[in-house]
Design a protein around this motif. Structure first.
Motif, short mmCIF file in Angstrom:
data_model
loop_
_atom_site.label_atom_id
_atom_site.label_comp_id
_atom_site.label_asym_id
_atom_site.label_seq_id
_atom_site.Cartn_x
_atom_site.Cartn_y
_atom_site.Cartn_z
N PRO A 177 0.81 -1.23 0.00
CA PRO A 177 0.00 0.00 0.00
C PRO A 177 0.84 1.28 0.00
CG PRO A 177 -0.81 -1.59 1.63
CD PRO A 177 0.51 -2.10 1.13
N TRP A 178 2.13 1.16 0.30
CA TRP A 178 2.97 2.36 0.36
C TRP A 178 3.06 3.05 -1.00
CZ3 TRP A 178 7.65 4.02 -1.78
CH2 TRP A 178 8.25 5.11 -1.17
N SER A 190 0.67 3.33 -3.19
CA SER A 190 -0.60 3.94 -3.59
C SER A 190 -0.61 5.41 -3.21
CB SER A 190 -1.76 3.20 -2.90
OG SER A 190 -2.98 3.82 -3.21
N HIS A 191 -1.17 6.25 -4.10
CA HIS A 191 -1.22 7.69 -3.87
C HIS A 191 -2.63 8.21 -3.65
CE1 HIS A 191 2.87 8.26 -6.17
NE2 HIS A 191 2.98 7.52 -5.08
N THR A 192 -3.61 7.34 -3.60
CA THR A 192 -5.00 7.77 -3.43
C THR A 192 -5.56 7.19 -2.13
OG1 THR A 192 -5.80 5.87 -4.71
CG2 THR A 192 -5.37 7.93 -5.92
N ASP A 221 -8.48 5.90 -1.48
CA ASP A 221 -9.24 4.66 -1.68
C ASP A 221 -8.40 3.53 -2.26
OD1 ASP A 221 -8.81 5.74 -4.13
OD2 ASP A 221 -10.90 5.57 -4.82
N ARG A 222 -7.12 3.81 -2.51
CA ARG A 222 -6.17 2.82 -3.04
C ARG A 222 -6.64 2.21 -4.37
NH1 ARG A 222 -4.39 -0.57 2.43
NH2 ARG A 222 -3.52 1.24 3.54
N SER A 223 -7.24 3.05 -5.18
CA SER A 223 -7.68 2.57 -6.49
C SER A 223 -6.51 2.36 -7.44
CB SER A 223 -8.67 3.57 -7.10
OG SER A 223 -8.07 4.86 -7.22
N ASP A 224 -5.34 2.97 -7.16
CA ASP A 224 -4.16 2.82 -8.00
C ASP A 224 -3.18 1.80 -7.45
OD1 ASP A 224 -3.51 4.27 -5.78
OD2 ASP A 224 -2.22 5.71 -6.82
N LEU A 225 -3.64 0.97 -6.51
CA LEU A 225 -2.73 0.03 -5.86
C LEU A 225 -2.11 -0.94 -6.85
CD1 LEU A 225 -1.58 -1.16 -3.18
CD2 LEU A 225 -3.60 -2.64 -3.11
N ASN A 265 1.95 -0.48 -8.25
CA ASN A 265 2.89 -1.52 -7.83
C ASN A 265 3.50 -2.21 -9.04
OD1 ASN A 265 3.08 -2.40 -4.73
ND2 ASN A 265 1.07 -1.47 -5.08
#
Length: 513
Positions: free
Chosen positions: A360-361, A363-365, A367-371, A375
């Motif tokens: 998760p580090w 991710s920049h959103t 809601d972690r939609s860009d996880l 990665n």
């Protein structure tokens, strides 16, 4: 009954001429009437060069009792040759500015340019591996061609480099002599790029002006020129990402953006493959036209529906090799090859733990939609795993395609011998590339292995493109060969074309199609 000729004096004068021209049987000439190449080029049908040639030949036939055999046999063919040659040149010149086929010299020039691009790609990899790419902190397309010539110039360039993040965080103890080594690497790389641009742009203008390239090839070479210019811009855009602290993550190693590095390498690959395939296409067209009947038979054989799966597979393989090489650029941009230096395992298993792969580090959103995608593109562990999966898939696909071409009865019998040799060459290249890749990983990315590994990716793509040039069917060349076959059939109908060159016959009838 009054004499009709005294009543119509004009008819009396024209009667002898009418009897010769209108009442002479034209069938004995033994020819087929041919329409003029371009009706708009003449004021009337009676003024066409072809009709004049027929009249001359007809008069020679009617007066053969009064002429010598030498004059009778020499005049008609020469007049006809001049008529067909002149008319076809006018028709073709009005049809298109460009010739049908590019000159062979264009192909050799394209190969030389592709070799130069291949070399600059390898040298660019060395520049990155030696961390020399950030030594020049300005982009001067024209004045930057001249290196520092005195101590004052060197001190000025060194002062600019000392203000960069790379010097402050990595090379704070570097002196001027060490700076000169990395400066010359980057300066040579940039100068080489300028040479590639100039040596491609000027010959392109020359070949187009001298009408040595076909219309599609003129468009292709012009597009490559634009690609080279855009490549230079991407190069500076990439370097710029490593010169400012706000363009990379705080506290991280000062390096160029892996996205921009991938774009820079990808553009170079596209330019290289465009040059290579264009040159291969020109030579292939000349080879097929040397024997049109045999060339047409070969293309019809390759067009067989039973080879469609193989042709499509080669195209898909080229895309797969390109994608794998771009994933390798991401590995290089993140220095991901410095972790998990064993194969096939990564730590305790074939893959690292899932928590490490999708951290998760990155991710920049909220809601972690860009996880997932961050990665895949920014997490060194997952980027290396992706490259391993793509490389293994590429190797398996090549070996499977080779087995299909060798052991499938319908493909093995239809595939030409040159295509089989090309397929075997791709197998050898992928074996070499896999060996270099595993060795580079195990020995923790030494320069003497990492640079050949990068060159091997481009060499493998070269082999696949060469294979494609032997199995793909060029539609334009196929249409050209069909026209040549049609011309040959028409040209062999009668003695009218005896003594006329094949090029004149083909040019005339091609203009009439």
């Amino acid at each position: 009954m009054p004499n009709i000729f005294s009543t119509f004096p004009l008819l009396k004068q024209a009667a002898p001429r009418l009897s010769r021209e209108f009442f002479t049987c034209q069938a004995r000439v033994g020819t087929l009437p041919i329409p003029p190449p371009s009706p708009r080029a003449f004021r009337s049908v009676g003024q066409t060069q072809f009709l004049q040639a027929f009249k001359k030949r007809s008069l020679h036939g009617s007066q053969k009792t009064r002429q010598s055999p030498t004059a009778l046999g020499a005049a008609p063919p020469s007049a006809l040759n001049r008529s067909i040659g002149g008319a076809t040149e006018k028709a073709l010149s009005k049809k298109s500015f460009f010739p049908e086929t590019s000159d062979k010299s264009v192909a050799y020039w394209l190969f030389a340019s592709a070799a130069s691009v291949f070399g600059i790609v390898v040298f660019g990899g060395l520049t990155r591996l030696t961390e020399s790419g950030l030594s020049i902190t300005e982009w001067r397309p024209v004045t930057g061609s001249l290196p520092p010539t005195n101590d004052a110039d060197w001190d000025r360039e060194f002062t600019k480099y000392r203000s960069s993040p790379e010097f402050k965080q990595i090379n704070p103890h570097m002196d001027l002599s060490e700076f000169k080594k990395i400066y010359w690497m980057e300066w040579t790389h940039r100068l080489w790029g300028r040479v590639v641009g100039v040596t491609f742009l000027l010959p392109t203008i020359y070949f187009i002006a001298r009408r040595k390239v076909s219309a599609p090839m003129a468009l292709a070479t012009s597009g490559i020129c634009l690609g080279i210019g855009f490549q230079g811009f991407i190069g500076w855009w990439m370097v710029k990402s490593g010169l400012k602290d706000d363009l990379f993550a705080p506290g991280s190693h000062p390096r160029v953006s892996q996205y921009r590095l991938t774009a820079h390498l990808g553009a170079a690959f596209v330019v290289y493959t465009s040059m290579l395939y264009a040159g291969l296409s020109i030579l292939r067209t000349h080879r097929l036209k040397a024997d049109p009947a045999q060339g047409l038979e070969l293309l019809k054989k390759l067009s067989d529906p039973r080879l469609r799966a193989f042709r499509v597979s080669v195209a898909a393989l080229a895309v797969l090799v390109f994608t794998t090489a771009m994933s390798g650029a991401l590995v290089a941009g993140l220095d991901a090859g410095l972790i998990y230096n064993e194969f096939p395992y990564m730590g305790l298993g074939l893959t690292p733990p899932k928590k490490e792969l999708f951290d998760p580090w990155y991710s920049h959103t909220p809601d972690r939609s860009d996880l997932w995608w961050r990665n895949m593109l920014e997490n060194p562990s997952l980027v290396q795993l992706d490259h391993r999966i793509l490389a293994t898939t590429t190797f398996s696909a090549i070996m499977g395609l080779w087995a299909y071409s060798r052991f499938s009865p319908r493909v093995s019998t239809l595939l030409p011998a040159q295509a089989k040799k090309g397929m075997l060459g791709v197998v050898h290249l992928v074996l070499l590339q896999v060996t270099l890749g595993i060795s580079t990983l195990i020995y923790m990315v030494p320069t003497w292995l990492a640079s050949p590994h990068q060159a091997g990716s481009l060499a493998l793509l070269t082999g696949v493109m060469l294979l494609g040039s032997r199995v793909w069917v060029p539609r334009r060349t196929l249409r050209m060969l069909k026209e040549m076959q049609h011309v040959q059939r028409v040209a062999n109908r009668g003695p009218l074309y005896r003594g006329v060159t094949a090029e004149q016959k083909r040019a005339f009838f091609t203009a009439r199609l």
